[in-house]
Every structure is written in structure tokens, then in C-alpha cells.
Scaffold this active site. Structure first.
Site, PDB file in Angstrom:
ATOM      1  N   ASP A   1      -2.437  -0.653   7.088  1.00 17.23           N
ATOM      2  CA  ASP A   1      -3.381  -2.212   6.777  1.00 17.23           C
ATOM      3  C   ASP A   1      -3.856  -2.356   8.271  1.00 17.23           C
ATOM      4  O   ASP A   1      -2.476  -2.529   9.563  1.00 17.23           O
ATOM      5  CB  ASP A   1      -3.174  -3.040   6.003  1.00 17.23           C
ATOM      6  N   GLY A   2      -4.857  -2.567   8.745  1.00 11.31           N
ATOM      7  CA  GLY A   2      -5.548  -3.597   9.811  1.00 11.31           C
ATOM      8  C   GLY A   2      -5.936  -2.384  11.001  1.00 11.31           C
ATOM      9  O   GLY A   2      -6.588  -3.301  11.530  1.00 11.31           O
TER      10      GLY A   2
ATOM     11  N   GLY B   1      -9.166  -1.779  10.631  1.00 10.83           N
ATOM     12  CA  GLY B   1     -10.917  -2.409  10.570  1.00 10.83           C
ATOM     13  C   GLY B   1     -10.875  -3.262  11.851  1.00 10.83           C
ATOM     14  O   GLY B   1     -11.244  -3.097  12.908  1.00 10.83           O
TER      15      GLY B   1
ATOM     16  N   HIS C   1     -10.358   3.813  12.577  1.00 14.18           N
ATOM     17  CA  HIS C   1      -9.689   4.134  11.633  1.00 14.18           C
ATOM     18  C   HIS C   1      -9.290   5.528  12.305  1.00 14.18           C
ATOM     19  O   HIS C   1      -7.896   6.681  12.064  1.00 14.18           O
ATOM     20  CB  HIS C   1     -10.444   4.955  10.233  1.00 14.18           C
TER      21      HIS C   1
ATOM     22  N   SER D   1      -7.093   4.125  -1.418  1.00 13.17           N
ATOM     23  CA  SER D   1      -6.660   3.451  -2.733  1.00 13.17           C
ATOM     24  C   SER D   1      -7.590   3.496  -3.896  1.00 13.17           C
ATOM     25  O   SER D   1      -8.613   3.791  -3.237  1.00 13.17           O
ATOM     26  CB  SER D   1      -6.607   1.616  -2.804  1.00 13.17           C
TER      27      SER D   1
ATOM     28  N   TRP E   1     -13.317   2.575  -2.705  1.00 14.39           N
ATOM     29  CA  TRP E   1     -14.518   2.812  -2.724  1.00 14.39           C
ATOM     30  C   TRP E   1     -15.062   1.906  -2.975  1.00 14.39           C
ATOM     31  O   TRP E   1     -16.824   1.871  -3.648  1.00 14.39           O
ATOM     32  CB  TRP E   1     -13.888   4.184  -4.524  1.00 14.39           C
TER      33      TRP E   1
ATOM     34  N   ARG F   1     -15.908  -0.344  -0.588  1.00 17.54           N
ATOM     35  CA  ARG F   1     -16.426  -0.508   0.627  1.00 17.54           C
ATOM     36  C   ARG F   1     -17.686  -0.129   0.095  1.00 17.54           C
ATOM     37  O   ARG F   1     -18.111   1.444  -0.039  1.00 17.54           O
ATOM     38  CB  ARG F   1     -15.277   0.295   1.831  1.00 17.54           C
TER      39      ARG F   1
ATOM     40  N   LEU G   1      11.191  17.094   6.743  1.00 17.54           N
ATOM     41  CA  LEU G   1      10.586  15.913   6.661  1.00 17.54           C
ATOM     42  C   LEU G   1       9.304  16.415   5.339  1.00 17.54           C
ATOM     43  O   LEU G   1       8.884  17.686   5.571  1.00 17.54           O
ATOM     44  CB  LEU G   1       9.724  14.776   7.764  1.00 17.54           C
TER      45      LEU G   1
ATOM     46  N   ARG H   1       4.451  -2.773   5.400  1.00 15.22           N
ATOM     47  CA  ARG H   1       3.419  -3.007   5.349  1.00 15.22           C
ATOM     48  C   ARG H   1       2.753  -3.799   6.709  1.00 15.22           C
ATOM     49  O   ARG H   1       3.472  -4.993   7.521  1.00 15.22           O
ATOM     50  CB  ARG H   1       3.007  -3.702   4.619  1.00 15.22           C
TER      51      ARG H   1
HETATM   52  C1  IPE Z   1      -4.596  -1.138   1.367  1.00 14.44           C
HETATM   53  O1  IPE Z   1      -5.024  -1.632   2.344  1.00 14.44           O
HETATM   54  C2  IPE Z   1      -4.863   0.470   0.660  1.00 14.44           C
HETATM   55  C3  IPE Z   1      -4.401   1.065   2.243  1.00 14.44           C
HETATM   56  C4  IPE Z   1      -3.741   1.275   3.296  1.00 14.44           C
HETATM   57  C5  IPE Z   1      -5.344   2.346   1.755  1.00 14.44           C
HETATM   58  P1  IPE Z   1      -6.466  -2.784   1.665  1.00 14.44           P
HETATM   59  O2  IPE Z   1      -6.903  -3.182   2.779  1.00 14.44           O
HETATM   60  O3  IPE Z   1      -7.162  -1.744   1.103  1.00 14.44           O
HETATM   61  O4  IPE Z   1      -5.889  -3.685   0.660  1.00 14.44           O
HETATM   62  P2  IPE Z   1      -6.282  -4.768   0.914  1.00 14.44           P
HETATM   63  O5  IPE Z   1      -7.670  -5.189   0.003  1.00 14.44           O
HETATM   64  O6  IPE Z   1      -6.383  -6.343   1.812  1.00 14.44           O
HETATM   65  O7  IPE Z   1      -5.205  -5.760  -0.749  1.00 14.44           O
HETATM   66  C1  IPE Z   2      -6.465   0.236   6.283  1.00 11.55           C
HETATM   67  O1  IPE Z   2      -7.258   0.008   7.354  1.00 11.55           O
HETATM   68  C2  IPE Z   2      -7.120   1.858   6.293  1.00 11.55           C
HETATM   69  C3  IPE Z   2      -8.068   1.778   4.619  1.00 11.55           C
HETATM   70  C4  IPE Z   2      -7.632   0.678   3.753  1.00 11.55           C
HETATM   71  C5  IPE Z   2      -8.592   3.192   4.748  1.00 11.55           C
HETATM   72  P1  IPE Z   2      -8.137  -1.163   6.779  1.00 11.55           P
HETATM   73  O2  IPE Z   2      -9.488  -0.526   7.223  1.00 11.55           O
HETATM   74  O3  IPE Z   2      -8.004  -2.090   5.874  1.00 11.55           O
HETATM   75  O4  IPE Z   2      -8.676  -2.616   8.450  1.00 11.55           O
HETATM   76  P2  IPE Z   2      -8.427  -4.162   7.750  1.00 11.55           P
HETATM   77  O5  IPE Z   2      -7.494  -4.446   6.577  1.00 11.55           O
HETATM   78  O6  IPE Z   2     -10.048  -4.255   7.671  1.00 11.55           O
HETATM   79  O7  IPE Z   2      -8.251  -4.642   8.946  1.00 11.55           O
HETATM   80 MG    MG Z   3      -7.138  -3.984   5.152  1.00 11.19          MG
END
Ligand code: IPE
Ligand code: IPE
Ligand code: MG
Length: 232
Positions: free
Chosen positions: A16-17, A19, A33, A62, A66, A68, A128, A178
Site C-alpha cells: 500500500d501507498g 498513490g 504504481h 483486491s 474495482w 477506483r 521461492l 503492510r
Molecule cells: C489494499 O490496499 C489492497 C492492495 C494493496 C492491493 P487499498 O489501498 O485498496 O486498501 P484500503 O482501501 O486503504 O483499505
Molecule cells: C496500493 O497502493 C496499490 C493498489 C491497491 C493497486 P494504493 O494505490 O492504494 O496507494 P494509496 O494507498 O492510495 O497511497
Molecule cells: Mg491504498
């Protein structure tokens, strides 16, 4: 400090993170990404070189993602296809077996063909197993496993039967990491994480690296995994 005798065989990452990493640099989210895909490659290679780690599972998309904007989803699908094509080299070079979990029928035929080809080409690799969770949801995985067992005529399910019926080959997870600062599982490996050691870091996934993973592995060694028992 108590030494933890359970070597980390299965480690999973909620990546995560991406974006926020891009937004902090005044870049479009998709650049995050792209940078995140490079991190997957680095971390996978690191895990392949660690003899303790047998499986590394990456949450890439996840069942809820979808929701988004269409443009971001379109880009993520293009990136996935590019990643799968490019990964062939890394997987071969480092003797890594590839596997995808999730509701893969949602993807285009082109993506599904790439996934099938990678799984087939790498099925004998042993350093792995890299599992990519794509259109994955923990609840969906458990529900589908239960439905498969019911379709086989099972009337009374046991936890062992469900563990075996899940898509994820190892039902037990040792470490869940995470990145991105949120402290939740977001529907990832719900069954498998029952006794996993959880690690949360503020680091955004594109900035996550081998040094930080080494620290987590070290901290894991110091944790006492009791599994409900009492240790002296
Ligand atoms: C979790 O991240 C899903 C993935 C890393 C693929 P999200 O950004 O979708 O999770 P939430 O919405 O903050 O819970
Ligand atoms: C995780 O990063 C990647 C996916 C869920 C595809 P995010 O896209 O959720 O990034 P943030 O949480 O918005 O920073
Ligand atoms: Mg996220």
C-alpha cells in the site's frame, strides 16, 4: 530476548501507498504504481535469496479495487500485463516459481494467457514461490473453497478441509507486512493470517526495500509465537 524457533516460510505483503508516494512528488498516481512494480521485483529477488523463505505473497489488486476510477484501473491492467511479460526474465534468473491467486476470470484473455504461461514455465523452480494476489479477496477465497467442497458432496466441513481447499498453497502465514501506514488487513489472507505476525510500516511501498525487510525478519526472530499455549 526469546528466540523464535519458527522460521518464516511464508511472508505476505500488502503493498500500500503507491498513490500517496506519487502525490507527494507531484506525480500522477500511476507513477507510484510503476515504481511499486520495481519494488516487487527487488523484494522478490531478496526473498528468493533467503533460504528460510519459501513463499512470498503480494497483494496487487483486491476485489474492492474495482471501485477506483476507470482510468486508474485501465492503467493497472496495462501495468500488470507489462509486469507479467517482463517478469519472465527475473523468475528464470532466480529460479522462482510463479503463481496467481484471486478471481482471475475478471481479467482479459491476454492477461490470463500470460499468467498460465508463467505458471507453466516456472512450475519446477525451487528457490521461492511468488504468489500474486490479483482480484483477490479473503472472504471470496473462503466462500469459494466452501462452495467447492459442497459441490464435491461434503456435508460437514472441517477447518482442515477448508485449509486444503483454499487457493493459497500454504494455509499458514508467518509474517504479514503492510506498508503505507494503515493498520488493517483490507480483506487479505483472512484465513491464513490467524496466527501470522503482523508488521506495519509508514514507508510507502515504492520506498520499501531490502534493508527494511531485513529489520522485519530480525524483529520476527525476537517475537514469541505461542499459538495459544503458554511458554515458560
Ligand atoms: C489494499 O490496499 C489492497 C492492495 C494493496 C492491493 P487499498 O489501498 O485498496 O486498501 P484500503 O482501501 O486503504 O483499505
Ligand atoms: C496500493 O497502493 C496499490 C493498489 C491497491 C493497486 P494504493 O494505490 O492504494 O496507494 P494509496 O494507498 O492510495 O497511497
Ligand atoms: Mg491504498
Amino acid at each position: 530476548m526469546m528466540h523464535n524457533p519458527h522460521t518464516p516460510q511464508h511472508i505476505a505483503f500488502i503493498m500500500d501507498g503507491n498513490g500517496r508516494w506519487a502525490q507527494a512528488r507531484n506525480l500522477p498516481r500511476i507513477k507510484g504504481h510503476e515504481a511499486g512494480a520495481e519494488t516487487i521485483r527487488k523484494i522478490t529477488t531478496f526473498c528468493a535469496e533467503n533460504p528460510m523463505i519459501e513463499t512470498a505473497t503480494f497483494y496487487a489488486f483486491s476485489t474492492e479495487n474495482w471501485k477506483r476510477p476507470k482510468t486508474e484501473i485501465r492503467f493497472l491492467m496495462q501495468l500488470l500485463l507489462r509486469y507479467l511479460k517482463k517478469e519472465r526474465h527475473t523468475l528464470r534468473k532466480h529460479n522462482i516459481r510463479f503463481k496467481a491467486i484471486g478471481a482471475l476470470d475478471a481479467f482479459t484473455a491476454e492477461i490470463r494467457e500470460q499468467i498460465d504461461a508463467l505458471e507453466e514455465e516456472t512450475k519446477h523452480n525451487t528457490a521461492l514461490t511468488q504468489i500474486m494476489a490479483l482480484n483477490y479477496g479473503g472472504r471470496l477465497e473462503i466462500t469459494e473453497a466452501a462452495n467447492r467442497l459442497i459441490a464435491q458432496g461434503k456435508r460437514q466441513l472441517t477447518s482442515e478441509m477448508l485449509s486444503e481447499a483454499l487457493q493459497t498453497p500454504y494455509s499458514e502465514l508467518d509474517i504479514m507486512v503492510r506498508t503505507g501506514g494503515e493498520m488493517r488487513l483490507s480483506n487479505f489472507l483472512l484465513w491464513q493470517s490467524s496466527y501470522a505476525e503482523l508488521f506495519f510500516t509508514e514507508t510507502m511501498w515504492p520506498d520499501f526495500n531490502e534493508a527494511e525487510l531485513s529489520k522485519i525478519l530480525k524483529a520476527y526472530e525476537g517475537r514469541e509465537r505461542r499459538f495459544g499455549a503458554i511458554h515458560a
